[in-house]
Scaffold this motif. Sequence first.
Motif, PDB file in Angstrom:
ATOM      1  N   LYS A 163      41.923  44.107  36.413  1.00 51.87           N
ATOM      2  CA  LYS A 163      42.178  45.257  35.542  1.00 51.87           C
ATOM      3  C   LYS A 163      43.669  45.442  35.303  1.00 51.87           C
ATOM      4  O   LYS A 163      44.085  45.838  34.210  1.00 51.87           O
ATOM      5  N   ASN A 164      44.488  45.144  36.307  1.00 53.17           N
ATOM      6  CA  ASN A 164      45.938  45.329  36.202  1.00 53.17           C
ATOM      7  C   ASN A 164      46.664  44.072  35.757  1.00 53.17           C
ATOM      8  O   ASN A 164      47.895  44.006  35.826  1.00 53.17           O
ATOM      9  N   ASN A 165      45.895  43.068  35.309  1.00 50.21           N
ATOM     10  CA  ASN A 165      46.475  41.828  34.768  1.00 50.21           C
ATOM     11  C   ASN A 165      47.350  41.118  35.802  1.00 50.21           C
ATOM     12  O   ASN A 165      48.450  40.650  35.494  1.00 50.21           O
ATOM     13  N   LEU A 166      46.833  41.032  37.031  1.00 53.77           N
ATOM     14  CA  LEU A 166      47.562  40.404  38.121  1.00 53.77           C
ATOM     15  C   LEU A 166      46.885  39.115  38.557  1.00 53.77           C
ATOM     16  O   LEU A 166      45.728  38.848  38.212  1.00 53.77           O
ATOM     17  N   LEU A 167      47.614  38.314  39.315  1.00 58.05           N
ATOM     18  CA  LEU A 167      47.102  37.077  39.879  1.00 58.05           C
ATOM     19  C   LEU A 167      47.119  37.162  41.400  1.00 58.05           C
ATOM     20  O   LEU A 167      48.072  37.677  41.983  1.00 58.05           O
ATOM     21  N   PHE A 168      46.071  36.623  42.026  1.00 59.34           N
ATOM     22  CA  PHE A 168      46.028  36.496  43.480  1.00 59.34           C
ATOM     23  C   PHE A 168      46.030  35.013  43.816  1.00 59.34           C
ATOM     24  O   PHE A 168      45.147  34.275  43.399  1.00 59.34           O
ATOM     25  N   GLU A 169      47.045  34.570  44.556  1.00 60.03           N
ATOM     26  CA  GLU A 169      47.174  33.170  44.938  1.00 60.03           C
ATOM     27  C   GLU A 169      47.043  33.044  46.454  1.00 60.03           C
ATOM     28  O   GLU A 169      47.799  33.662  47.210  1.00 60.03           O
ATOM     29  N   GLU A 170      46.103  32.244  46.910  1.00 59.34           N
ATOM     30  CA  GLU A 170      45.828  32.126  48.340  1.00 59.34           C
ATOM     31  C   GLU A 170      46.988  31.502  49.103  1.00 59.34           C
ATOM     32  O   GLU A 170      47.575  30.506  48.674  1.00 59.34           O
ATOM     33  N   LEU A 171      47.309  32.098  50.248  1.00 63.87           N
ATOM     34  CA  LEU A 171      48.249  31.505  51.191  1.00 63.87           C
ATOM     35  C   LEU A 171      47.501  30.750  52.282  1.00 63.87           C
ATOM     36  O   LEU A 171      47.818  29.609  52.600  1.00 63.87           O
ATOM     37  N   PHE A 172      46.489  31.398  52.875  1.00 67.03           N
ATOM     38  CA  PHE A 172      45.681  30.745  53.901  1.00 67.03           C
ATOM     39  C   PHE A 172      44.402  31.551  54.106  1.00 67.03           C
ATOM     40  O   PHE A 172      44.328  32.736  53.770  1.00 67.03           O
ATOM     41  N   THR A 173      43.394  30.878  54.657  1.00 70.30           N
ATOM     42  CA  THR A 173      42.157  31.527  55.071  1.00 70.30           C
ATOM     43  C   THR A 173      42.004  31.317  56.568  1.00 70.30           C
ATOM     44  O   THR A 173      42.183  30.200  57.065  1.00 70.30           O
TER      45      THR A 173
END
Length: 308
Positions: A163-173
């Motif tokens: 909704k906020n036009n953002l990206l989530f990029e994984e660092l680690f799981t």
Amino acid sequence: MTLQQLKYAVAVADTHNITEASRRVFISQPSLTAAIRELEEEMGIIIFSRSNKGVTITNEGDEFLSYARQVLEQAALLEDRFKNPDNAASGNTIFSVSCQHYSFAVNAFVDVIKKYGGGSYNFTLRETQTHEIIEDVAQLKSEIGVLYLSGRNEKVISKLIKKNNLLFEELFTAPLHVFISTKNPLAAKRKIKLSDLSAYPYLSYEQGDFNSFYFAEEPLTELDFDCSKNIQVRDRATLFNLLIGLDGFTICSGIISHELNGPEIIARPMESDEHMTVGILRQKGMLLSRYGEEYISALKKHVKRPAK
């Protein structure tokens, strides 16, 4: 519409006071008021609602200011990269990060300051509530956010990110871990069960008006196990002091910095099939500053996958 007008509008939004904003941008109060009115007339919107108590941001003004901050940030990036190429070593640098309470996020922040701080800088690190991290990055109060997703919160948090036009990029799981003190009786265990925790105080970070398990910083809540002792805190130092003083515990990724947190705090893996994915939050389609790029690089250096 000019960049200067956008700077004026952001100054008013940050201070919620015309007089204070005029001091900040070094123009007279009447001139600032006139510039804001011209901007509102040109854009055909009302950005601020004015009263005897000051100014408040309207709904359409809030959306406009979000875009205005992006434009100003991109303009600053252009100047930084092309007009002042040597600024990284000696200039007055500005950089901001909003994150959950992770020691590796602090270590990475230190690395950026050591490399790019120079003789003058204005850096901000906010260890804050989950919804504020999303708002800060969306409104460009922070260039980068750091938070986690799990099977429990991913649907709600991902919807807000989109909704906020953002990206989530994984660092680690990572599998779930428990933070406890070396004095806690559970420290002798190689793995900890949920049933082991019921006798000890559960420490978690308070989330204000968004205090639901979707926004919780901990992947498991007191609802997941029999826990009658619950304490909510705001800062990491308080939480760690309570871990030691009350034999408390909290749920986390297992990544710990003894340099920042001290040798008395340890991590033990949980007997659980659940995982958490920690990642970077940033504006979609926006170029990162050199400080943002260095921060992400430093995060990856400091993040180590916990032993399973």
